[in-house]
Design a protein around this motif. Structure first.
Motif, PDB file in Angstrom:
ATOM      1  N   SER A 281      28.313  34.618  35.478  1.00 28.79           N
ATOM      2  CA  SER A 281      27.075  35.340  35.172  1.00 28.79           C
ATOM      3  C   SER A 281      27.134  36.744  35.772  1.00 28.79           C
ATOM      4  N   PRO A 282      26.537  37.729  35.116  1.00 27.38           N
ATOM      5  CA  PRO A 282      26.450  39.065  35.724  1.00 27.38           C
ATOM      6  C   PRO A 282      25.705  39.058  37.049  1.00 27.38           C
ATOM      7  N   PHE A 283      24.859  38.022  37.279  1.00 21.58           N
ATOM      8  CA  PHE A 283      24.065  37.941  38.507  1.00 21.58           C
ATOM      9  C   PHE A 283      24.638  36.915  39.491  1.00 21.58           C
ATOM     10  N   ASP A 284      25.877  36.503  39.263  1.00 20.78           N
ATOM     11  CA  ASP A 284      26.529  35.584  40.182  1.00 20.78           C
ATOM     12  C   ASP A 284      26.614  36.221  41.567  1.00 20.78           C
ATOM     13  N   ASN A 285      26.487  35.396  42.605  1.00 19.68           N
ATOM     14  CA  ASN A 285      26.547  35.894  43.980  1.00 19.68           C
ATOM     15  C   ASN A 285      27.820  36.675  44.263  1.00 19.68           C
ATOM     16  N   LEU A 286      28.917  36.286  43.645  1.00 18.05           N
ATOM     17  CA  LEU A 286      30.168  37.000  43.843  1.00 18.05           C
ATOM     18  C   LEU A 286      30.080  38.439  43.369  1.00 18.05           C
ATOM     19  N   LEU A 287      29.369  38.658  42.264  1.00 19.27           N
ATOM     20  CA  LEU A 287      29.457  39.920  41.534  1.00 19.27           C
ATOM     21  C   LEU A 287      28.345  40.920  41.800  1.00 19.27           C
ATOM     22  N   ILE A 288      27.301  40.500  42.506  1.00 20.28           N
ATOM     23  CA  ILE A 288      26.068  41.272  42.470  1.00 20.28           C
ATOM     24  C   ILE A 288      26.231  42.665  43.069  1.00 20.28           C
ATOM     25  N   GLN A 289      27.178  42.835  43.977  1.00 22.94           N
ATOM     26  CA  GLN A 289      27.439  44.164  44.534  1.00 22.94           C
ATOM     27  C   GLN A 289      28.626  44.774  43.796  1.00 22.94           C
ATOM     28  N   ARG A 290      28.332  45.675  42.863  1.00 25.67           N
ATOM     29  CA  ARG A 290      29.364  46.206  41.960  1.00 25.67           C
ATOM     30  C   ARG A 290      30.423  47.021  42.705  1.00 25.67           C
ATOM     31  N   LYS A 291      30.014  47.812  43.686  1.00 23.74           N
ATOM     32  CA  LYS A 291      30.992  48.616  44.429  1.00 23.74           C
ATOM     33  C   LYS A 291      31.968  47.722  45.169  1.00 23.74           C
ATOM     34  N   ARG A 292      31.464  46.633  45.724  1.00 21.10           N
ATOM     35  CA  ARG A 292      32.327  45.676  46.425  1.00 21.10           C
ATOM     36  C   ARG A 292      33.381  45.108  45.480  1.00 21.10           C
ATOM     37  N   MET A 293      32.991  44.828  44.239  1.00 21.83           N
ATOM     38  CA  MET A 293      33.946  44.305  43.264  1.00 21.83           C
ATOM     39  C   MET A 293      35.014  45.338  42.911  1.00 21.83           C
ATOM     40  N   THR A 294      34.614  46.596  42.901  1.00 20.46           N
ATOM     41  CA  THR A 294      35.606  47.655  42.656  1.00 20.46           C
ATOM     42  C   THR A 294      36.556  47.763  43.834  1.00 20.46           C
ATOM     43  N   ASP A 295      36.012  47.738  45.050  1.00 18.15           N
ATOM     44  CA  ASP A 295      36.833  47.903  46.246  1.00 18.15           C
ATOM     45  C   ASP A 295      37.799  46.739  46.458  1.00 18.15           C
ATOM     46  N   LEU A 296      37.306  45.515  46.274  1.00 21.37           N
ATOM     47  CA  LEU A 296      38.118  44.341  46.602  1.00 21.37           C
ATOM     48  C   LEU A 296      38.890  43.762  45.416  1.00 21.37           C
ATOM     49  N   PHE A 297      38.352  43.903  44.212  1.00 29.42           N
ATOM     50  CA  PHE A 297      38.989  43.295  43.045  1.00 29.42           C
ATOM     51  C   PHE A 297      39.434  44.317  41.990  1.00 29.42           C
ATOM     52  N   ASN A 298      39.203  45.590  42.282  1.00 32.38           N
ATOM     53  CA  ASN A 298      39.557  46.646  41.330  1.00 32.38           C
ATOM     54  C   ASN A 298      38.947  46.364  39.957  1.00 32.38           C
ATOM     55  N   PHE A 299      37.690  45.925  39.971  1.00 31.00           N
ATOM     56  CA  PHE A 299      36.983  45.549  38.745  1.00 31.00           C
ATOM     57  C   PHE A 299      35.728  46.394  38.642  1.00 31.00           C
ATOM     58  N   ASP A 300      35.761  47.358  37.750  1.00 32.02           N
ATOM     59  CA  ASP A 300      34.651  48.289  37.554  1.00 32.02           C
ATOM     60  C   ASP A 300      33.718  47.691  36.505  1.00 32.02           C
ATOM     61  N   TYR A 301      32.561  47.223  36.951  1.00 31.61           N
ATOM     62  CA  TYR A 301      31.695  46.443  36.075  1.00 31.61           C
ATOM     63  C   TYR A 301      30.291  47.016  36.008  1.00 31.61           C
ATOM     64  N   THR A 302      29.795  47.160  34.791  1.00 34.21           N
ATOM     65  CA  THR A 302      28.410  47.559  34.549  1.00 34.21           C
ATOM     66  C   THR A 302      27.798  46.582  33.555  1.00 34.21           C
ATOM     67  N   LEU A 303      26.603  46.108  33.868  1.00 33.72           N
ATOM     68  CA  LEU A 303      25.869  45.266  32.928  1.00 33.72           C
ATOM     69  C   LEU A 303      25.195  46.177  31.907  1.00 33.72           C
ATOM     70  N   GLU A 304      25.703  46.158  30.670  1.00 37.57           N
ATOM     71  CA  GLU A 304      25.336  47.191  29.711  1.00 37.57           C
ATOM     72  C   GLU A 304      24.066  46.899  28.921  1.00 37.57           C
ATOM     73  N   CYS A 305      23.384  45.795  29.214  1.00 36.01           N
ATOM     74  CA  CYS A 305      22.099  45.580  28.538  1.00 36.01           C
ATOM     75  C   CYS A 305      21.090  46.643  28.964  1.00 36.01           C
ATOM     76  N   TYR A 306      21.349  47.294  30.105  1.00 37.59           N
ATOM     77  CA  TYR A 306      20.468  48.370  30.576  1.00 37.59           C
ATOM     78  C   TYR A 306      20.969  49.751  30.132  1.00 37.59           C
ATOM     79  N   VAL A 307      22.021  49.773  29.329  1.00 30.35           N
ATOM     80  CA  VAL A 307      22.627  51.018  28.844  1.00 30.35           C
ATOM     81  C   VAL A 307      22.262  51.184  27.367  1.00 30.35           C
TER      82      VAL A 307
END
Length: 399
Positions: A281-307
């Motif tokens: 889920s985009p709101f999974d506890n693992l993923l909720i901090q997007r910068k952290r996912m970029t720093d630790l997993f090199n995964f640049d993620y944006t939930l685009e329903c708000y785009v």
């Protein structure tokens, strides 16, 4: 402890984070509902979200921690007073065992030290409490059937009063009916044996540090205090104290200092189920901090329903995909519940993903379960990036 004394590779840090998050899930002893409770108590919160293009986020997050999860587990756990609704960094289900740690925020809101987004109408709030006291649990629509909505939030006055009373702790949510909250007096909802002693500042700071590190493996001060108001001084003091006593340590990951519980490092001796694939889920506890996912997993993620639609790159509601210990793809999906079809509008593989055949095998296995979880009986894959993967996947699983 010097940063030079201990460091983790990025792969080790990723493994520590995933094992701490209990992803991918492993078999748990006990009933399915108890496994759900165990997941909530371990994670500390499960974010609630209203978007339902696929199964809602709170169900989705728990499904990924408990393969035998059922949607009625949450309502049953609330009814059994094992879980309650309140606020984490967002609206969430929280374990009742940690109820007392919701009191600092409630007290701050009640005293006016912390602002809530709705204006306070004390007279109306008192009237709402009196009505619930005499009539029993009520929903917002029981008050304002034809009431005007007003203010910045376009919300009915009594709904605002209910939410203010809920946020300051006078009311709790006893259940939901068609996703509408049912409010009751806190004294009638709380278990009789629950600890309601206000934690000291030291206790509260230590709780936030330890809980975050237990569930996330490692973290920085900004990550531990993410979207939490007025807690940075408490957490800073707790980190300093716990570092001096050896309750936590510092480790170096890619030249960044992270706090970690010494015992958590023992998780690195456990295997990670790398062959298992999970659609998150985009709101999974693992993923909720997007910068952290970029720093630790090199995964640049944006939930685009708000785009805005014309600016979307990956789709309206894109689900990150975890496999082989990494975030390797994203899938824009929608469940057509009338036709019972799970639509995959776009499946995008990360450029770093090389083992596409093994990935396709793992995705095919997990999609069968994910399709059933979303009460569908067929899948339609519309587009993949790269396009060659569509043929490879359909040839294996959808013919």
């Amino acid at each position: 402890m010097s940063l030079k004394e201990q460091s983790l590779s990025l792969k080790e840090a990723q493994k520590l984070v995933l094992l701490s998050q209990r992803l991918p899930s492993t078999k748990r002893i006990g009933s399915a509902q108890n496994a759900t409770l165990s997941a909530i108590e371990h994670l500390g919160y499960i974010q609630i979200d209203t978007i339902s293009v696929i199964e809602r986020a709170h169900h989705h997050t728990l499904y990924n921690r408990n393969p035998n999860y059922k949607a009625d587990h949450l309502s049953a756990l609330v009814a059994d007073k094992k879980v309650f609704e309140y606020w984490s960094h967002a609206a969430a289900f929280l374990p009742m065992t940690e109820y007392r740690f919701s009191l600092p925020r409630k007290t701050a809101i009640a005293s006016g030290k912390q602002k809530h987004w709705f204006k306070r109408d004390e007279k109306l709030m008192k009237a709402v409490v009196e009505r619930i006291k005499h009539e029993g649990p009520l929903m917002a629509k029981d008050f304002d059937k034809k009431g005007k909505k007003h203010g910045e939030w376009k919300t009915a006055p009594t709904k605002q009063a209910l939410e203010n009373l809920f946020m300051q702790g006078d009311l709790m949510i006893t259940k939901r009916i068609n996703f509408h909250k049912v409010y009751d007096l806190t004294e009638r909802v709380l278990p009789s044996d629950i600890n309601t002693v206000m934690p000291t500042e030291d206790e509260y700071g230590r709780f936030m540090v330890k809980k975050y590190l237990q569930t996330n493996g490692l973290g920085t001060l900004p990550e531990i205090t993410y979207l939490l108001k007025n807690v940075k001084p408490l957490v800073t003091n707790a980190l300093d104290t716990m570092l001096n006593t050896g309750e936590i340590e510092l480790v170096n990951v890619s030249n960044t200092a992270y706090y970690v519980l010494p015992e958590a490092l023992e998780l690195l001796n456990q295997p990670l189920a790398r062959k298992k694939l999970k659609i998150l889920s985009p709101f999974d506890n693992l993923l909720i901090q997007r910068k952290r996912m970029t720093d630790l997993f090199n995964f640049d993620y944006t939930l685009e329903c708000y785009v805005p639609q014309h600016k979307r790159k990956h789709g309206y509601f894109t689900l990150p995909i975890l496999w082989d210990g990494k975030l390797v793809a994203r899938m824009d999906s929608k469940a057509d519940r009338k036709e019972k079809v799970l639509h995959i509008h776009q499946l995008t593989l990360e450029p770093s993903l090389r083992k596409t055949e093994a990935f396709a095998d793992a995705l095919g296995k997990e999609l069968q379960s994910f399709m059933e979880f979303n009460v569908c009986n067929s899948i339609q894959l519309h587009r993949t990036i790269p396009s060659s993967f569509k043929f490879e996947f359909e040839h294996r699983f959808l013919n």
